[in-house]
Design a protein around this motif. Structure first.
Motif, short mmCIF file in Angstrom:
data_model
loop_
_atom_site.label_atom_id
_atom_site.label_comp_id
_atom_site.label_asym_id
_atom_site.label_seq_id
_atom_site.Cartn_x
_atom_site.Cartn_y
_atom_site.Cartn_z
N LYS A 170 -85.27 -47.96 52.31
CA LYS A 170 -85.18 -47.51 53.53
C LYS A 170 -84.95 -48.44 54.87
N GLU A 171 -85.38 -49.48 54.52
CA GLU A 171 -85.30 -50.68 55.48
C GLU A 171 -83.83 -50.98 55.66
N LEU A 172 -83.06 -50.92 54.68
CA LEU A 172 -81.62 -51.00 54.76
C LEU A 172 -80.76 -49.91 55.15
N THR A 173 -81.37 -48.72 54.84
CA THR A 173 -80.63 -47.46 55.14
C THR A 173 -80.89 -46.76 56.56
N GLY A 174 -82.13 -47.27 56.87
CA GLY A 174 -82.51 -46.56 58.10
C GLY A 174 -82.85 -45.02 57.91
N THR A 175 -83.18 -44.63 56.83
CA THR A 175 -83.60 -43.47 56.37
C THR A 175 -85.10 -43.31 56.01
N GLY A 176 -85.73 -42.01 56.15
CA GLY A 176 -87.11 -41.71 55.81
C GLY A 176 -87.65 -42.14 54.34
N ASP A 177 -86.71 -42.17 53.37
CA ASP A 177 -86.81 -42.39 52.19
C ASP A 177 -85.78 -43.25 51.66
N GLY A 178 -86.15 -44.20 50.74
CA GLY A 178 -84.99 -45.00 49.99
C GLY A 178 -84.00 -43.77 49.38
N ILE A 179 -82.76 -44.47 49.02
CA ILE A 179 -81.82 -43.64 48.46
C ILE A 179 -81.32 -44.31 47.07
N ALA A 180 -81.12 -43.46 46.29
CA ALA A 180 -80.69 -43.78 44.76
C ALA A 180 -79.21 -43.57 44.80
N LEU A 181 -78.74 -44.65 44.56
CA LEU A 181 -77.31 -44.72 43.97
C LEU A 181 -77.12 -44.58 42.49
#
Length: 111
Positions: free
Chosen positions: A23-34
């Motif tokens: 989430k540090e890279l995406t700026g979202t509240g949760d990480g993102i799974a690719l």
């Protein structure tokens, strides 16, 4: 219009598997799974299973679905809809594009 965030090379994501983007890279509240399906397509969902604290990036990807590694809840790769118990809440999908062998993520944008 956003050009997206370059998050991985396509070869970084084996077919039938996933990787997590923090989430540090995406700026979202949760990480993102690719998640890379067995047909080679790439999808993005919020990384944390809606049933319990498990990473969907560690799950099994096949035929348009990801299965959570903890309790086997299933989610549709295209829209994040829950397809199997014990989860009862869908997860959030995000748009991705593959350009010249690179994966670009558009956090918060629907696929």
């Amino acid at each position: 219009m956003s050009k997206g965030i370059r998050v991985a090379a396509l070869d970084d994501i084996p077919e039938g598997e996933g990787i997590a983007v923090g989430k540090e890279l995406t700026g979202t509240g949760d990480g993102i799974a690719l998640l890379r399906d067995t047909d080679g397509s790439v999808w993005a969902l919020d990384d944390t299973c809606t049933h319990e604290d498990a990473s969907l990036a560690d799950g099994w990807v096949e035929d348009g679905f990801v299965e959570c590694p903890l309790h086997a809840s299933r989610f549709c790769l295209k829209n994040g809809e829950v397809q199997g118990l014990p989860a009862t809440k869908s997860t959030c999908p995000h748009r991705v594009e593959v350009r010249d062998g690179e994966v670009y993520l558009f956090p918060g944008e629907a696929p």
